[in-house]
Design a protein around this motif. Structure first.
Motif, PDB file in Angstrom:
ATOM      1  N   MET A   1       0.847  -1.183   0.000  1.00  0.00           N
ATOM      2  CA  MET A   1       0.000   0.000   0.000  1.00  0.00           C
ATOM      3  C   MET A   1       0.887   1.239   0.000  1.00  0.00           C
ATOM      4  N   ARG A   2       0.383   2.316  -0.574  1.00  0.00           N
ATOM      5  CA  ARG A   2       1.180   3.536  -0.728  1.00  0.00           C
ATOM      6  C   ARG A   2       0.611   4.660   0.137  1.00  0.00           C
ATOM      7  N   LEU A   3       1.484   5.235   0.949  1.00  0.00           N
ATOM      8  CA  LEU A   3       1.157   6.390   1.788  1.00  0.00           C
ATOM      9  C   LEU A   3       2.059   7.538   1.361  1.00  0.00           C
ATOM     10  N   ALA A   4       1.467   8.671   1.012  1.00  0.00           N
ATOM     11  CA  ALA A   4       2.255   9.829   0.585  1.00  0.00           C
ATOM     12  C   ALA A   4       2.167  10.944   1.613  1.00  0.00           C
ATOM     13  N   VAL A   5       3.258  11.702   1.713  1.00  0.00           N
ATOM     14  CA  VAL A   5       3.293  12.950   2.469  1.00  0.00           C
ATOM     15  C   VAL A   5       3.860  14.019   1.532  1.00  0.00           C
ATOM     16  N   PRO A   6       3.371  15.267   1.608  1.00  0.00           N
ATOM     17  CA  PRO A   6       3.901  16.310   0.737  1.00  0.00           C
ATOM     18  C   PRO A   6       5.181  16.946   1.250  1.00  0.00           C
ATOM     19  N   ASP A   7       5.539  16.664   2.503  1.00  0.00           N
ATOM     20  CA  ASP A   7       6.788  17.183   3.072  1.00  0.00           C
ATOM     21  C   ASP A   7       7.269  16.169   4.091  1.00  0.00           C
ATOM     22  N   LEU A   8       8.430  15.585   3.832  1.00  0.00           N
ATOM     23  CA  LEU A   8       8.915  14.510   4.689  1.00  0.00           C
ATOM     24  C   LEU A   8       9.715  15.034   5.870  1.00  0.00           C
ATOM     25  N   VAL A   9      10.629  15.969   5.639  1.00  0.00           N
ATOM     26  CA  VAL A   9      11.518  16.457   6.697  1.00  0.00           C
ATOM     27  C   VAL A   9      10.799  17.575   7.441  1.00  0.00           C
ATOM     28  N   SER A  10       9.859  17.197   8.268  1.00  0.00           N
ATOM     29  CA  SER A  10       8.944  18.151   8.866  1.00  0.00           C
ATOM     30  C   SER A  10       8.219  17.508  10.037  1.00  0.00           C
ATOM     31  N   ASN A  11       7.709  18.342  10.919  1.00  0.00           N
ATOM     32  CA  ASN A  11       6.833  17.865  11.982  1.00  0.00           C
ATOM     33  C   ASN A  11       5.372  17.819  11.544  1.00  0.00           C
ATOM     34  N   SER A  12       5.055  18.398  10.391  1.00  0.00           N
ATOM     35  CA  SER A  12       3.658  18.584   9.995  1.00  0.00           C
ATOM     36  C   SER A  12       2.871  17.283   9.947  1.00  0.00           C
ATOM     37  N   TYR A  13       3.447  16.247   9.368  1.00  0.00           N
ATOM     38  CA  TYR A  13       2.732  14.984   9.163  1.00  0.00           C
ATOM     39  C   TYR A  13       3.416  13.842   9.921  1.00  0.00           C
ATOM     40  N   ASP A  31       0.852  -3.434   4.890  1.00  0.00           N
ATOM     41  CA  ASP A  31       2.194  -3.313   4.309  1.00  0.00           C
ATOM     42  C   ASP A  31       2.246  -1.974   3.572  1.00  0.00           C
ATOM     43  N   VAL A  32       2.784  -0.951   4.245  1.00  0.00           N
ATOM     44  CA  VAL A  32       2.707   0.429   3.752  1.00  0.00           C
ATOM     45  C   VAL A  32       4.089   0.945   3.386  1.00  0.00           C
ATOM     46  N   ASP A  33       4.202   1.517   2.195  1.00  0.00           N
ATOM     47  CA  ASP A  33       5.419   2.199   1.767  1.00  0.00           C
ATOM     48  C   ASP A  33       5.184   3.701   1.844  1.00  0.00           C
ATOM     49  N   LEU A  34       6.114   4.410   2.492  1.00  0.00           N
ATOM     50  CA  LEU A  34       6.029   5.860   2.642  1.00  0.00           C
ATOM     51  C   LEU A  34       6.756   6.530   1.494  1.00  0.00           C
ATOM     52  N   GLU A  35       6.127   7.557   0.893  1.00  0.00           N
ATOM     53  CA  GLU A  35       6.766   8.271  -0.207  1.00  0.00           C
ATOM     54  C   GLU A  35       6.453   9.756  -0.126  1.00  0.00           C
ATOM     55  N   LEU A  36       7.306  10.546  -0.742  1.00  0.00           N
ATOM     56  CA  LEU A  36       7.128  11.994  -0.811  1.00  0.00           C
ATOM     57  C   LEU A  36       6.447  12.349  -2.119  1.00  0.00           C
ATOM     58  N   LYS A  37       5.372  13.154  -2.029  1.00  0.00           N
ATOM     59  CA  LYS A  37       4.713  13.646  -3.239  1.00  0.00           C
ATOM     60  C   LYS A  37       4.305  15.095  -3.012  1.00  0.00           C
ATOM     61  N   PHE A  38       5.009  16.007  -3.684  1.00  0.00           N
ATOM     62  CA  PHE A  38       4.815  17.443  -3.537  1.00  0.00           C
ATOM     63  C   PHE A  38       4.375  18.029  -4.869  1.00  0.00           C
ATOM     64  N   PRO A  39       3.478  19.031  -4.853  1.00  0.00           N
ATOM     65  CA  PRO A  39       2.801  19.623  -3.704  1.00  0.00           C
ATOM     66  C   PRO A  39       1.608  18.791  -3.268  1.00  0.00           C
ATOM     67  N   VAL A  40       0.970  19.205  -2.183  1.00  0.00           N
ATOM     68  CA  VAL A  40      -0.130  18.420  -1.625  1.00  0.00           C
ATOM     69  C   VAL A  40      -1.314  18.350  -2.580  1.00  0.00           C
ATOM     70  N   THR A  41      -1.487  19.354  -3.432  1.00  0.00           N
ATOM     71  CA  THR A  41      -2.576  19.306  -4.398  1.00  0.00           C
ATOM     72  C   THR A  41      -2.378  18.167  -5.405  1.00  0.00           C
ATOM     73  N   ASP A  42      -1.137  17.928  -5.818  1.00  0.00           N
ATOM     74  CA  ASP A  42      -0.850  16.784  -6.699  1.00  0.00           C
ATOM     75  C   ASP A  42      -1.061  15.470  -5.959  1.00  0.00           C
TER      76      ASP A  42
END
Length: 307
Positions: A1-13, A31-42
């Motif tokens: 499964m895919r989990l995205a955050v728009p900012d990884l090096v941050s306290n926000s998420y 089974d979750v893979d973490l990935e960065l996807k910026f910006p949050v609108t995308d």
């Protein structure tokens, strides 16, 4: 499964990042893979289109791409309240204050797509029209791809490429620590109507919520476990940071999380949802026809109650 955050090096998420790194998703059977996807609108568009299973991002982001919330669902608050800071150059004279935002006249303010609406709403609430005041709100130069938006903003401020930025606690901490920026607004803690505009949330697709409610509940529980673990020991944040962040940011994350702990409440109550709905209307993202309570799956509500 895919989990995205728009900012990884941050306290926000960070509760979502910690849930992945500390194994709480795995413990809940995901089974979750973490990935960065910026910006949050995308990222929100990818969630809508079924390319992601979960998104940890600004709760208002789906309004940009799914204004009636036909394909997206809210599972939990990663923390309460709007979570960005307005930081200006430390040498600015006269220096603006949260009750004198008119002194931002003529400044270049860096803000990411999506979060920028929070800044515009904040200014409107203070009676400041950016265009009339000559305030330029635009993306931060270089803030794209595999970088920290906040830290990139702090560097752009130091280099004089922008006069101010609207960003997360990590970028704020770096700018203040290096003496290049001073905080004008801390939206989460300053209170008033802007604090309730939006918040960091865990979201999923309507399809997943309806076809696999057990997975929606499991993801919600994983976030709650991460929040509780961080309350019990903020040193866990440092361990996560050392695994995923550059060295300086890894040593700063526990302090940032310590400040955020009072806002670690996952349930999406009426006050939170009404604040989000009002913000979406005021920002032109919604006609007001969306019943946000209806986009919170019963599986998530049950997880909060049991938790």
């Amino acid at each position: 499964m895919r989990l995205a955050v728009p900012d990884l090096v941050s306290n926000s998420y960070f509760p979502a990042i910690a849930a992945a790194e500390l194994g709480y998703f795995r413990d809940e059977g995901l089974d979750v893979d973490l990935e960065l996807k910026f910006p949050v609108t995308d990222a929100a568009a990818a969630l809508r289109d079924g390319e992601l299973d979960f998104l940890a991002g600004a709760a208002h982001a789906p309004f940009h791409v799914d204004p009636e919330w036909r394909k997206t669902r809210l599972l939990a608050a990663l923390a309460r309240n709007m979570y960005w800071f307005l930081v200006v150059r430390a040498d600015l004279d006269p220096f603006p204050a949260k009750d004198r935002l008119d002194l931002l006249k003529g400044l270049r303010i860096g803000a990411a797509p999506g979060p920028d609406l929070g800044l515009r709403g904040l200014l409107a609430d203070a009676g400041v029209a950016p265009e009339a005041a000559g305030i330029e709100i635009a993306p931060v130069p270089g803030a794209a791809g595999d970088v920290s938006f906040g830290v990139t903003a702090a560097r752009a401020l130091a280099e004089g490429r922008i006069d101010a930025f609207w960003a997360n606690g990590m970028g704020t901490k770096v700018a203040v620590r290096e003496g290049v920026g001073r905080v004008v607004v801390d939206a989460r803690r300053d209170g008033g109507r802007p604090a309730g505009f939006t918040f960091p949330a865990l979201m999923t697709s309507r399809r997943l919520a309806e076809e696999r409610p057990e997975d929606a509940a499991a993801a919600t529980r994983a976030i709650m476990r991460a929040q509780e673990a961080l309350r019990a020991d903020t040193g866990r944040a440092t361990a996560v940071g050392r695994a995923l962040f550059p060295a300086m940011e890894a040593e700063l994350i526990a302090e940032l999380i310590e400040h955020d702990l009072p806002y670690y409440r996952p349930e999406l109550d009426t006050e939170v949802l009404e604040g989000l709905a009002e913000f979406a209307r005021r920002s032109g993202l919604s006609t007001g026809a969306v019943d946000l309570a209806a986009v919170v799956p019963e599986a998530a509500r049950t997880a909060w109650q049991q938790g």
